[in-house]
Design a protein around this motif. Structure first.
Motif, PDB file in Angstrom:
ATOM      1  N   ASN A   1       0.808  -1.213   0.000  1.00 11.22           N
ATOM      2  CA  ASN A   1       0.000   0.000   0.000  1.00 11.22           C
ATOM      3  C   ASN A   1       0.846   1.270   0.000  1.00 11.22           C
ATOM      4  O   ASN A   1       0.386   2.319  -0.454  1.00 11.22           O
ATOM      5  CB  ASN A   1      -0.927   0.019   1.223  1.00 11.22           C
ATOM      6  CG  ASN A   1      -2.092  -0.937   1.069  1.00 11.22           C
ATOM      7  OD1 ASN A   1      -2.876  -0.822   0.143  1.00 11.22           O
ATOM      8  ND2 ASN A   1      -2.175  -1.917   1.965  1.00 11.22           N
TER       9      ASN A   1
ATOM     10  N   TRP B   1       3.644   1.924  -1.775  1.00 15.79           N
ATOM     11  CA  TRP B   1       3.999   2.340  -3.133  1.00 15.79           C
ATOM     12  C   TRP B   1       2.766   2.554  -4.007  1.00 15.79           C
ATOM     13  O   TRP B   1       2.825   3.291  -4.993  1.00 15.79           O
ATOM     14  CB  TRP B   1       4.922   1.314  -3.783  1.00 15.79           C
ATOM     15  CG  TRP B   1       5.521   1.825  -5.054  1.00 15.79           C
ATOM     16  CD1 TRP B   1       5.301   1.373  -6.311  1.00 15.79           C
ATOM     17  CD2 TRP B   1       6.434   2.925  -5.184  1.00 15.79           C
ATOM     18  NE1 TRP B   1       6.018   2.110  -7.227  1.00 15.79           N
ATOM     19  CE2 TRP B   1       6.728   3.077  -6.560  1.00 15.79           C
ATOM     20  CE3 TRP B   1       7.031   3.797  -4.267  1.00 15.79           C
ATOM     21  CZ2 TRP B   1       7.586   4.060  -7.038  1.00 15.79           C
ATOM     22  CZ3 TRP B   1       7.888   4.776  -4.751  1.00 15.79           C
ATOM     23  CH2 TRP B   1       8.158   4.892  -6.118  1.00 15.79           C
ATOM     24  N   LEU B   2       1.660   1.952  -3.639  1.00 15.50           N
ATOM     25  CA  LEU B   2       0.422   2.178  -4.395  1.00 15.50           C
ATOM     26  C   LEU B   2      -0.178   3.545  -4.104  1.00 15.50           C
ATOM     27  O   LEU B   2      -0.996   4.041  -4.871  1.00 15.50           O
ATOM     28  CB  LEU B   2      -0.609   1.085  -4.056  1.00 15.50           C
ATOM     29  CG  LEU B   2      -0.259  -0.336  -4.512  1.00 15.50           C
ATOM     30  CD1 LEU B   2      -1.315  -1.318  -4.006  1.00 15.50           C
ATOM     31  CD2 LEU B   2      -0.146  -0.408  -6.032  1.00 15.50           C
ATOM     32  N   ASP B   3       0.224   4.161  -3.011  1.00 14.30           N
ATOM     33  CA  ASP B   3      -0.317   5.471  -2.639  1.00 14.30           C
ATOM     34  C   ASP B   3       0.425   6.577  -3.391  1.00 14.30           C
ATOM     35  O   ASP B   3       1.652   6.686  -3.283  1.00 14.30           O
ATOM     36  CB  ASP B   3      -0.173   5.678  -1.138  1.00 14.30           C
ATOM     37  CG  ASP B   3      -0.747   7.006  -0.694  1.00 14.30           C
ATOM     38  OD1 ASP B   3      -1.976   7.142  -0.706  1.00 14.30           O
ATOM     39  OD2 ASP B   3       0.046   7.914  -0.351  1.00 14.30           O
ATOM     40  N   PRO B   4      -0.267   7.411  -4.162  1.00 11.76           N
ATOM     41  CA  PRO B   4       0.398   8.451  -4.968  1.00 11.76           C
ATOM     42  C   PRO B   4       1.173   9.455  -4.114  1.00 11.76           C
ATOM     43  O   PRO B   4       2.253   9.898  -4.502  1.00 11.76           O
ATOM     44  CB  PRO B   4      -0.761   9.135  -5.706  1.00 11.76           C
ATOM     45  CG  PRO B   4      -1.879   8.146  -5.682  1.00 11.76           C
ATOM     46  CD  PRO B   4      -1.726   7.379  -4.421  1.00 11.76           C
ATOM     47  N   GLU B   5       0.618   9.812  -2.966  1.00 15.09           N
ATOM     48  CA  GLU B   5       1.310  10.779  -2.112  1.00 15.09           C
ATOM     49  C   GLU B   5       2.616  10.194  -1.583  1.00 15.09           C
ATOM     50  O   GLU B   5       3.638  10.884  -1.538  1.00 15.09           O
ATOM     51  CB  GLU B   5       0.419  11.194  -0.952  1.00 15.09           C
ATOM     52  CG  GLU B   5       1.085  12.243  -0.053  1.00 15.09           C
ATOM     53  CD  GLU B   5       0.278  12.575   1.179  1.00 15.09           C
ATOM     54  OE1 GLU B   5       0.401  13.698   1.690  1.00 15.09           O
ATOM     55  OE2 GLU B   5      -0.488  11.695   1.644  1.00 15.09           O
TER      56      GLU B   5
ATOM     57  N   ARG C   1       4.466   7.892  -2.960  1.00 20.68           N
ATOM     58  CA  ARG C   1       5.444   7.844  -4.059  1.00 20.68           C
ATOM     59  C   ARG C   1       6.059   9.213  -4.293  1.00 20.68           C
ATOM     60  O   ARG C   1       7.275   9.346  -4.473  1.00 20.68           O
ATOM     61  CB  ARG C   1       4.774   7.341  -5.343  1.00 20.68           C
ATOM     62  CG  ARG C   1       4.388   5.878  -5.320  1.00 20.68           C
ATOM     63  CD  ARG C   1       4.220   5.340  -6.744  1.00 20.68           C
ATOM     64  NE  ARG C   1       3.238   6.103  -7.510  1.00 20.68           N
ATOM     65  CZ  ARG C   1       1.944   5.835  -7.546  1.00 20.68           C
ATOM     66  NH1 ARG C   1       1.467   4.802  -6.852  1.00 20.68           N
ATOM     67  NH2 ARG C   1       1.122   6.559  -8.272  1.00 20.68           N
TER      68      ARG C   1
ATOM     69  N   LYS D   1      -6.669  13.224 -10.988  1.00 22.49           N
ATOM     70  CA  LYS D   1      -6.697  11.891 -10.393  1.00 22.49           C
ATOM     71  C   LYS D   1      -5.514  11.682  -9.459  1.00 22.49           C
ATOM     72  O   LYS D   1      -4.413  12.198  -9.694  1.00 22.49           O
ATOM     73  CB  LYS D   1      -6.659  10.809 -11.486  1.00 22.49           C
ATOM     74  CG  LYS D   1      -7.903  10.745 -12.351  1.00 22.49           C
ATOM     75  CD  LYS D   1      -7.802   9.589 -13.335  1.00 22.49           C
ATOM     76  CE  LYS D   1      -9.062   9.464 -14.190  1.00 22.49           C
ATOM     77  NZ  LYS D   1      -8.972   8.327 -15.135  1.00 22.49           N
ATOM     78  N   LEU D   2      -5.755  10.942  -8.402  1.00 24.48           N
ATOM     79  CA  LEU D   2      -4.699  10.412  -7.550  1.00 24.48           C
ATOM     80  C   LEU D   2      -4.710   8.908  -7.748  1.00 24.48           C
ATOM     81  O   LEU D   2      -5.650   8.235  -7.341  1.00 24.48           O
ATOM     82  CB  LEU D   2      -4.943  10.765  -6.076  1.00 24.48           C
ATOM     83  CG  LEU D   2      -4.652  12.211  -5.664  1.00 24.48           C
ATOM     84  CD1 LEU D   2      -5.028  12.429  -4.202  1.00 24.48           C
ATOM     85  CD2 LEU D   2      -3.182  12.562  -5.888  1.00 24.48           C
ATOM     86  N   GLY D   3      -3.673   8.395  -8.388  1.00 24.68           N
ATOM     87  CA  GLY D   3      -3.720   7.004  -8.807  1.00 24.68           C
ATOM     88  C   GLY D   3      -4.732   6.882  -9.934  1.00 24.68           C
ATOM     89  O   GLY D   3      -4.683   7.618 -10.916  1.00 24.68           O
ATOM     90  N   ASN D   4      -5.690   5.995  -9.780  1.00 27.75           N
ATOM     91  CA  ASN D   4      -6.749   5.837 -10.768  1.00 27.75           C
ATOM     92  C   ASN D   4      -8.071   6.425 -10.317  1.00 27.75           C
ATOM     93  O   ASN D   4      -9.089   6.253 -10.976  1.00 27.75           O
ATOM     94  CB  ASN D   4      -6.950   4.343 -11.083  1.00 27.75           C
ATOM     95  CG  ASN D   4      -5.719   3.732 -11.731  1.00 27.75           C
ATOM     96  OD1 ASN D   4      -5.079   4.372 -12.562  1.00 27.75           O
ATOM     97  ND2 ASN D   4      -5.389   2.508 -11.341  1.00 27.75           N
ATOM     98  N   LYS D   5      -8.055   7.120  -9.176  1.00 27.60           N
ATOM     99  CA  LYS D   5      -9.296   7.648  -8.624  1.00 27.60           C
ATOM    100  C   LYS D   5      -9.391   9.155  -8.854  1.00 27.60           C
ATOM    101  O   LYS D   5      -8.473   9.894  -8.491  1.00 27.60           O
ATOM    102  CB  LYS D   5      -9.371   7.344  -7.121  1.00 27.60           C
ATOM    103  CG  LYS D   5      -9.421   5.860  -6.796  1.00 27.60           C
ATOM    104  CD  LYS D   5      -9.505   5.641  -5.294  1.00 27.60           C
ATOM    105  CE  LYS D   5      -9.566   4.156  -4.960  1.00 27.60           C
ATOM    106  NZ  LYS D   5      -9.621   3.921  -3.495  1.00 27.60           N
TER     107      LYS D   5
END
Length: 482
Positions: free
Chosen positions: A267, A269-273, A275, A382-386
């Motif tokens: 989670n 690395w999946l979080d845009p912030e 990264r 978008k942040l990630g895909n959301k």
């Protein structure tokens, strides 16, 4: 406005805060210091004041509204900062003025780490412990602690939580009940502190230093028990441990919760912030390394070591030091100071505007550029895909505009007091971003500044800790309208 309910909760929180002076008194008793008397007297004064505030309103149980939550948070931080200064003022050594005591108290509670005190190595350990403890309580927020352990706050907990916690996505809860969310945050916070203290102790710090520095490391505060800060220990291992825990504490604590619940680090690395946070720190580290090696400020290994430490310390707004970064060549001092405006992640104990806001500003700027080329195109942020709701993007723009405006006004006020440009800019940036060390006259401490400047900077610390709107909303006529 539920004034009697606000009075009741304020009294409870003040009595709760008074107990924070007892551990310092215990430390003074253990080491046989006369300073313990100041903490005992301060405890009595604070507890009595809280009791007198609470008694007239003790039977009130009305539901808190959003405006009540903001007023409680601001009032409590003001009262907490003032009463937190009482033991500092009562101490015979060091001899502090009222302005000095309040400045030091607000600096601790807001996790700024700016200090007016010098000669730390010779001061009573009870005082040193108290300063570190102030930062630890202020890191996660005494209000969130109160919501976690005082069910008597009941349905008002969400209002206090939203007013206290940093970041633009305050509605997010880790658990269905807000009190449980607050408890989860404090369990993680306390767990990290314990792990940090044990690591410091194993690396060679005394138990006192290990616990004290763990408090300020996980709180991203920056207070130390030595004038030379972490540089006092001259240990690459201790510096590495400090870097690790500063880095971890600068990440959104919700991600720590998810990593613990699902036993997975994916989670992060999946979080845009997160990264963006890692990439920003990496870029700053490389820039500092290249410049330090190019100008031969240190040898290669020392350049890498000091660049890594100061990058993480300043960018996360911790403020620890192993060397005087203000003396670094070319643009590095200002580059690191600018990084403190970005700060750490939302939902962490760090200061600054938060990485997620800067990331959203970048994405919004990119969207506006695309619209210049394709005026009728639809480009969601978008942040990630959301996709991010426009309400959140607008709130971020509003926050940054008010942040910059408040900074500009306070900067002009500081210049009018006679400070030079570099000192005024860096002192305000360091205090408003809850960083601590600055440039110019405040590169080591703030003790030489005038009382007027210290009061202004104390206000700036509170403004930054409460993320501008929580404090400034009280100055709007709409807030007080019936």
């Amino acid at each position: 406005m539920q004034y009697t309910q606000i009075q009741r909760i304020l009294g409870i929180l003040l009595m709760l805060f008074s107990t924070s002076m007892l551990p310092a008194a215990a430390v003074g008793l253990y080491y046989g210091e006369q300073a313990l008397e100041a903490f005992v007297v301060a405890f009595a004064i604070t507890a009595l004041a809280g009791l007198l505030i609470w008694i007239p309103a003790r039977h009130q149980r009305n539901e808190l509204r959003i405006r009540d939550g903001y007023l409680i948070v601001v009032m409590f931080w003001l009262v907490l900062g003032l009463f937190g200064a009482v033991p500092l003022y009562l101490l015979e050594m060091p001899e502090l003025t009222i302005a000095d005591s309040v400045f030091e108290s607000f600096s601790g509670l807001t996790t700024t780490g700016a200090t007016v005190i010098t000669g730390l190595d010779t001061l009573p350990r009870s005082l040193l412990f108290y300063r570190q403890q102030l930062q630890w309580f202020g890191g996660m927020g005494i209000i969130v602690l109160a919501v976690a352990i005082l069910p008597m706050l009941g349905v008002g907990g969400m209002q206090l939580y939203r007013a206290e916690m940093p970041g633009p996505l305050k509605e997010n809860k880790l658990t269905p009940r807000i009190a449980e969310t607050a408890k989860v945050l404090w369990y993680i916070y306390a767990g990290l502190t314990l792990a940090c203290a044990l690591a410091y102790w194993a690396a060679g710090m005394t138990l006192f230093d290990a616990v004290s520095h763990a408090f300020s490391t996980v709180a991203i505060g920056g207070f130390s028990t030595h004038d030379a800060s972490i540089g006092y220990f001259d240990s690459a291992l201790i510096e590495f441990i400090c870097i690790v825990f500063m880095f971890i504490s600068g990440i959104n604590f919700a991600l720590h919760f998810l990593a613990w619940r699902f036993r997975s680090i994916a989670n992060y690395w999946l979080d845009p912030e997160c990264r963006a946070y890692v990439l920003i720190l990496g870029a700053l580290f490389i820039a500092c390394c290249v410049v330090l090696i190019h100008f031969q400020t240190y040898d290669i290994w020392t350049s890498i070591r000091f660049a890594a430490f100061q990058t993480v310390s300043i960018a996360t707004t911790t403020g620890f030091g192993v060397t005087d970064f203000s003396a670094w060549p070319t643009v590095l001092p200002f580059l690191l100071l600018y990084a403190s405006f970005i700060g750490a992640s939302a939902g962490s104990t760090g200061g600054g505007m938060k990485v997620i806001r800067v990331l959203l500003l970048y994405k919004q700027g990119t969207r506006e550029t695309k619209k210049l080329i394709h005026p009728h195109g639809v480009f969601p942020v978008k942040l990630g895909n959301k996709p991010v709701p426009d309400r959140v993007v607008e709130a971020v723009w509003g926050f940054c505009a008010v942040y910059v405006f408040a900074f500009a006004v306070l900067f002009l006020i500081l210049l009018s007091t006679g400070l030079d440009f570099v000192t005024a800019f860096s002192a305000l940036a360091a205090c408003m971003n809850n960083l601590g060390p600055g440039l110019g006259e405040v590169s080591t401490h703030y003790g030489e500044l005038s009382a007027t400047v210290k009061w202004i900077l104390s206000f700036a610390m509170l403004l930054g800790r409460l993320e501008v709107f929580t404090l400034l909303v009280l100055f709007t006529p709409m807030f007080w309208a019936r």
